[in-house]
Scaffold this motif. Structure first.
Motif, mmCIF file in Angstrom:
data_model
loop_
_atom_site.group_PDB
_atom_site.id
_atom_site.type_symbol
_atom_site.label_atom_id
_atom_site.label_comp_id
_atom_site.label_asym_id
_atom_site.label_seq_id
_atom_site.Cartn_x
_atom_site.Cartn_y
_atom_site.Cartn_z
ATOM 1 N N GLY A 148 0.843 -1.192 0.000
ATOM 2 C CA GLY A 148 0.000 0.000 0.000
ATOM 3 C C GLY A 148 0.874 1.236 0.000
ATOM 4 O O GLY A 148 2.095 1.161 -0.170
ATOM 5 N N ARG A 149 0.266 2.404 0.207
ATOM 6 C CA ARG A 149 1.020 3.642 0.301
ATOM 7 C C ARG A 149 1.602 3.754 1.707
ATOM 8 O O ARG A 149 0.889 3.562 2.694
ATOM 9 N N PRO A 150 2.884 4.083 1.832
ATOM 10 C CA PRO A 150 3.529 4.094 3.150
ATOM 11 C C PRO A 150 2.821 4.970 4.186
ATOM 12 O O PRO A 150 2.676 4.554 5.340
ATOM 13 N N PHE A 151 2.365 6.169 3.805
ATOM 14 C CA PHE A 151 1.718 7.015 4.815
ATOM 15 C C PHE A 151 0.374 6.443 5.231
ATOM 16 O O PHE A 151 0.002 6.497 6.412
ATOM 17 N N THR A 152 -0.362 5.871 4.272
ATOM 18 C CA THR A 152 -1.637 5.225 4.617
ATOM 19 C C THR A 152 -1.396 4.050 5.548
ATOM 20 O O THR A 152 -2.125 3.851 6.531
ATOM 21 N N THR A 153 -0.358 3.274 5.256
ATOM 22 C CA THR A 153 -0.010 2.151 6.127
ATOM 23 C C THR A 153 0.361 2.642 7.523
ATOM 24 O O THR A 153 -0.059 2.062 8.528
ATOM 25 N N PHE A 154 1.149 3.716 7.602
ATOM 26 C CA PHE A 154 1.540 4.310 8.883
ATOM 27 C C PHE A 154 0.317 4.694 9.699
ATOM 28 O O PHE A 154 0.211 4.375 10.894
ATOM 29 N N ARG A 155 -0.630 5.391 9.062
ATOM 30 C CA ARG A 155 -1.819 5.856 9.770
ATOM 31 C C ARG A 155 -2.675 4.690 10.256
ATOM 32 O O ARG A 155 -3.110 4.677 11.426
#
Length: 241
Positions: free
Chosen positions: A134-141
């Motif tokens: 997935g997108r790293p920032f989406t995964t982070f959130r």
């Protein structure tokens, strides 16, 4: 133990927070939670972070041998006794029986699933290996919201860990891909799961036959013995003695 598997495993890996658990649930298949094979907090073999504390993102914090044993037992007998792990307590708190109930395929999901791809292939129990991306920032959130909700670790630890994982997500996916997992999004992953279920439903129960010759570029490539060639009408036949 049955020499020929009664089921095969789809190993589902990917960075923490990409949605492996929810995707595995969507498949409707039996699910083996590989995160339940973490080592306990007091284990002397646990790896350490440079600044102190346990490095829970290292494969060395995980019992790969026990995980492979559970995958193999499920594939060959349809049943396995598996641990129940409390991440907040960093400890195993019990065990439970997981049964396949006749399903030809099951999902084994966890952040270290790619570590056992080769071994599962050697044992003849691998159906596919997928790395959910997935997108790293989406995964982070998503990861941070989940971990705070479940109180997995103290909030400062989760923030530091989450930032570190977001910065290293590309490298994590590259490593899991190098180990043999196919990087994919949710929809592609679900399509490949459906394909594996149909494939092994048709061929998995035949003795001494491991499957059809359909394309399996990133997992086991089962084969069906070809029928013996039949003599054509133009082929000279030996005369009787």
């Amino acid at each position: 133990m049955n020499l020929h598997p009664v089921a095969r495993a789809i190993l589902l890996t990917g960075p923490s927070g990409t949605g492996k658990t929810s995707l595995a649930a969507r498949t409707g298949l039996p699910v083996l939670r590989l995160d339940d094979f973490y080592k306990c907090g007091g284990d002397p073999t646990l790896p350490s972070l440079p600044g102190g504390g346990v490095d829970w993102d290292s494969p060395r914090s995980w019992d790969a041998r026990a995980a492979v044993s559970a995958v193999s037992a499920l594939a060959r007998t349809g049943r396995a006794e598996v641990p129940v792990y409390d991440i907040a307590a960093s400890a195993r708190v019990g065990s439970t029986a997981l049964e396949l109930s006749g399903q030809p395929v099951f999902v084994a999901e966890g952040i270290f699933a790619a570590e056992i791809i080769d071994r599962c292939r050697e044992l003849g129990v691998l159906a596919d290996a997928l790395c959910l991306c997935g997108r790293p920032f989406t995964t982070f959130r998503r990861r941070l919201v989940r971990d705070l909700r479940e109180r997995r670790k103290p909030a400062p630890f989760l923030l530091r860990r989450g930032w570190m994982l977001m910065r290293g997500e590309e490298a994590i996916v590259a490593r899991q891909t190098a180990l043999g997992a196919r990087p994919c999004g949710r929809e592609e992953a679900l399509r490949r799961v459906d394909s594996a279920v149909r494939r092994w439903t048709l061929y998995g129960s035949r003795p001494h036959v491991e499957g059809p010759t359909t394309e399996l570029p990133d997992a086991a490539q089962p084969t069906v013995p070809a029928p013996a060639p039949q003599p054509s009408s133009t082929t000279p036949q030996p005369s009787a003695p």
